[in-house]
Design an enzyme around this catalytic site. Structure first.
Site, PDB file in Angstrom:
ATOM      1  N   CYS A 118       0.821  -1.223   0.000  1.00  0.00           N
ATOM      2  CA  CYS A 118       0.000   0.000   0.000  1.00  0.00           C
ATOM      3  C   CYS A 118       0.850   1.266   0.000  1.00  0.00           C
ATOM      4  O   CYS A 118       0.331   2.352  -0.264  1.00  0.00           O
ATOM      5  CB  CYS A 118      -0.954  -0.003   1.184  1.00  0.00           C
ATOM      6  SG  CYS A 118      -2.145  -1.342   1.048  1.00  0.00           S
ATOM      7  N   HIS A 259      -3.498   7.024   2.555  1.00  0.00           N
ATOM      8  CA  HIS A 259      -3.865   5.747   1.959  1.00  0.00           C
ATOM      9  C   HIS A 259      -5.209   5.330   2.542  1.00  0.00           C
ATOM     10  O   HIS A 259      -5.449   5.458   3.743  1.00  0.00           O
ATOM     11  CB  HIS A 259      -2.793   4.697   2.251  1.00  0.00           C
ATOM     12  CG  HIS A 259      -3.246   3.319   1.900  1.00  0.00           C
ATOM     13  ND1 HIS A 259      -3.701   3.014   0.633  1.00  0.00           N
ATOM     14  CD2 HIS A 259      -3.367   2.189   2.637  1.00  0.00           C
ATOM     15  CE1 HIS A 259      -4.061   1.739   0.613  1.00  0.00           C
ATOM     16  NE2 HIS A 259      -3.877   1.222   1.803  1.00  0.00           N
ATOM     17  N   ASN A 289     -10.187  -0.274  -0.363  1.00  0.00           N
ATOM     18  CA  ASN A 289      -8.724  -0.182  -0.335  1.00  0.00           C
ATOM     19  C   ASN A 289      -8.178  -0.670  -1.685  1.00  0.00           C
ATOM     20  O   ASN A 289      -8.262  -1.855  -1.999  1.00  0.00           O
ATOM     21  CB  ASN A 289      -8.193  -1.045   0.816  1.00  0.00           C
ATOM     22  CG  ASN A 289      -6.679  -0.997   0.931  1.00  0.00           C
ATOM     23  OD1 ASN A 289      -5.981  -0.508   0.039  1.00  0.00           O
ATOM     24  ND2 ASN A 289      -6.161  -1.518   2.022  1.00  0.00           N
TER      25      ASN A 289
HETATM   26  N1  COA Z   1     -18.392  -8.725   9.124  1.00  0.00           N
HETATM   27  C1  COA Z   1     -18.826  -8.951  10.374  1.00  0.00           C
HETATM   28  N2  COA Z   1     -18.004  -9.307  11.384  1.00  0.00           N
HETATM   29  C2  COA Z   1     -16.706  -9.417  11.111  1.00  0.00           C
HETATM   30  C3  COA Z   1     -16.183  -9.179   9.825  1.00  0.00           C
HETATM   31  C4  COA Z   1     -17.093  -8.838   8.822  1.00  0.00           C
HETATM   32  N3  COA Z   1     -16.700  -8.595   7.544  1.00  0.00           N
HETATM   33  N4  COA Z   1     -14.852  -9.351   9.857  1.00  0.00           N
HETATM   34  C5  COA Z   1     -14.536  -9.673  11.097  1.00  0.00           C
HETATM   35  N5  COA Z   1     -15.655  -9.731  11.874  1.00  0.00           N
HETATM   36  C6  COA Z   1     -15.766 -10.041  13.295  1.00  0.00           C
HETATM   37  C7  COA Z   1     -14.571 -10.778  13.805  1.00  0.00           C
HETATM   38  O1  COA Z   1     -14.680 -12.173  13.549  1.00  0.00           O
HETATM   39  C8  COA Z   1     -14.613 -10.463  15.286  1.00  0.00           C
HETATM   40  O2  COA Z   1     -15.538 -11.296  15.914  1.00  0.00           O
HETATM   41  P1  COA Z   1     -15.209 -11.920  17.385  1.00  0.00           P
HETATM   42  O3  COA Z   1     -15.067 -10.712  18.284  1.00  0.00           O
HETATM   43  O4  COA Z   1     -16.404 -12.754  17.631  1.00  0.00           O
HETATM   44  O5  COA Z   1     -13.928 -12.651  17.193  1.00  0.00           O
HETATM   45  C9  COA Z   1     -15.170  -9.036  15.329  1.00  0.00           C
HETATM   46  O6  COA Z   1     -15.822  -8.843  14.044  1.00  0.00           O
HETATM   47  C10 COA Z   1     -14.092  -7.977  15.502  1.00  0.00           C
HETATM   48  O7  COA Z   1     -13.010  -8.282  14.603  1.00  0.00           O
HETATM   49  P2  COA Z   1     -11.732  -7.393  14.501  1.00  0.00           P
HETATM   50  O8  COA Z   1     -10.785  -8.026  13.553  1.00  0.00           O
HETATM   51  O9  COA Z   1     -11.239  -7.058  15.876  1.00  0.00           O
HETATM   52  O10 COA Z   1     -12.360  -6.085  13.855  1.00  0.00           O
HETATM   53  P3  COA Z   1     -11.704  -4.697  13.647  1.00  0.00           P
HETATM   54  O11 COA Z   1     -12.512  -3.656  14.330  1.00  0.00           O
HETATM   55  O12 COA Z   1     -10.229  -4.753  13.937  1.00  0.00           O
HETATM   56  O13 COA Z   1     -11.881  -4.473  12.073  1.00  0.00           O
HETATM   57  C11 COA Z   1     -10.506  -4.593  10.112  1.00  0.00           C
HETATM   58  C12 COA Z   1     -11.302  -5.375  11.172  1.00  0.00           C
HETATM   59  C13 COA Z   1      -9.842  -5.559   9.143  1.00  0.00           C
HETATM   60  C14 COA Z   1     -11.489  -3.704   9.367  1.00  0.00           C
HETATM   61  C15 COA Z   1      -9.451  -3.719  10.812  1.00  0.00           C
HETATM   62  O14 COA Z   1      -8.745  -4.515  11.725  1.00  0.00           O
HETATM   63  C16 COA Z   1      -8.477  -3.080   9.890  1.00  0.00           C
HETATM   64  O15 COA Z   1      -8.815  -2.164   9.152  1.00  0.00           O
HETATM   65  N6  COA Z   1      -7.200  -3.478   9.953  1.00  0.00           N
HETATM   66  C17 COA Z   1      -6.103  -2.813   9.277  1.00  0.00           C
HETATM   67  C18 COA Z   1      -6.209  -2.816   7.774  1.00  0.00           C
HETATM   68  C19 COA Z   1      -5.026  -2.099   7.216  1.00  0.00           C
HETATM   69  O16 COA Z   1      -4.777  -0.943   7.516  1.00  0.00           O
HETATM   70  N7  COA Z   1      -4.216  -2.766   6.444  1.00  0.00           N
HETATM   71  C20 COA Z   1      -2.957  -2.191   6.067  1.00  0.00           C
HETATM   72  C21 COA Z   1      -2.988  -1.430   4.856  1.00  0.00           C
HETATM   73  S1  COA Z   1      -3.496  -2.402   3.502  1.00  0.00           S
END
Ligand code: COA
Length: 336
Positions: A118, A259, A289
């Protein structure tokens, strides 16, 4: 030896290209166990664009490049270097830069692909700046183009909601030093985070086999929560660092172009630098993204929305797999 002239590189054209096909959150609800509300609240994404199967990164990359050339008032034959940051090249080789060179008819160019996930666009922009300011290249196309759908597992709700396809491109060339151009860049990598966001298969360590396909090793893998923590810290710190290092404060910034990985990460960086919403470019709602395409396409959207003026102070910051992160500070030089 004649004295070398000091050159100043700047962006003089910007373009973007996206596929027509929209994948909405409502459609994702029918594919995996997710909800529109969850996606919007946790990421800020409402829809993303997808290419048809078989369309490679070169296709929209070439279109974005042509729009950037038109904006800069140049022809493809004016370009002498094409740099393509991408994690989804058409093929591992030859380089997508070669394919785009041929598609747009940039008959006098050399070029190469580079990969910094990214952060690809920000790293490539500094590459282009160095080439221009050294006097080796006069006019450079930097084309961030991705087909993230080719490496996304649409049964994995952790990742399939996040990514989209598309391309953004800029022209970098020498500008009048009085108009400043690119002011500074701060770039970093930290390979200790390599296992948190990656695609294991298809490289030299794990060539494709029936087993690697069955194990879904050719798709994006991400430990979202862990990456999130690094991304918030990395993006906020480096944005604050480049602004302060160059003697500016939040109110001086005309446009922050982050980004587009997650709206909450963007908001954390925004708060850290003390920026109002009107100072921040957001496209994640409509494109998701798009990896190396997100910053140049966000610049094009800002231009079309009339949010860039001659001399606007722009900060572009990225964070991605590697980990890689970086920030570029510049004055806007392209036609309005
Ligand atoms: N829909 C519904 N629930 C979902 C889900 C979806 N698409 N994806 C994950 N969940 C659930 C998980 O299983 C978890 O459930 P649990 O608590 O029962 O285990 C819960 O939602 C929370 O998951 P978590 O991973 O903690 O969510 P989050 O708030 O961290 O959001 C992302 C997930 C991926 C959106 C976030 O972590 C993120 O943006 N990460 C960084 C991405 C990034 O910057 N990448 C680098 C640049 S490319």
């Amino acid at each position: 030896m004649p004295a070398r002239t000091l050159l100043t590189a700047g962006i003089t054209g910007v373009g973007m290209s996206f596929p027509e096909r929209r994948l909405t959150n409502a459609e994702l609800e029918t594919m995996v166990d997710t909800k529109d509300d969850w996606i919007v609240e946790r990421t800020g994404i409402r829809e993303r664009r997808l290419v048809e199967r078989g369309v490679g990164a070169s296709f929209h990359g070439a279109k974005a490049a042509e729009q950037a050339l038109e904006h800069a008032g140049l022809k493809a034959t004016d370009i002498d270097l094409i740099i393509v940051p991408t994690v989804t090249p058409d093929m591992l080789f030859p380089a997508t830069a070669c394919l785009i060179q041929h598609m747009i008819g940039a008959d006098k160019a050399w070029g190469y692909d580079m990969e910094a996930a990214c952060s690809g666009f920000v790293f490539a922009l500094q590459n282009a700046r160095a080439q221009v300011e050294s006097g080796f290249a006069r006019r450079v196309l930097v084309i961030g183009t991705e087909v993230m759908s080719a490496i996304t597992d649409y049964t994995d709700r952790n990742t399939c909601i996040l990514f989209g396809d598309g391309a953004g491109a800029v022209v970098v060339e020498a500008v009048d030093p009085a108009r400043v151009g690119i002011i500074d860049a701060i770039l970093r990598v930290d390979g200790s985070g390599a296992d948190l966001l990656k695609m294991d298969g298809g490289g030299s360590r794990m060539p494709p086999t029936a087993e690697s396909v069955a194990a879904k090793a050719h798709y994006i893998f991400q430990e979202g929560r862990e990456v999130y923590k690094f991304a918030v810290k990395g993006m906020a710190n480096i944005t604050a660092e480049i602004v302060q290092k160059n003697g500016f404060t939040g109110p001086d910034v005309d446009l922050f172009v982050p980004h587009q990985a997650n709206l909450r990460i963007i908001e954390a960086a925004q708060r850290r630098v003390g920026l109002e919403d009107r100072q921040v470019g957001i496209t994640i709602d409509r494109f998701g993204n798009t990896t190396s395409a997100s910053i140049p396409s966000c610049l094009r959207v800002a231009l079309e929305e009339g949010r860039l003026q001659e001399g606007s102070l722009v900060v572009a910051t990225s964070f991605g797999a590697g980990f890689t992160w970086g920030s570029v500070l510049l004055r806007w030089n392209a036609p309005l």
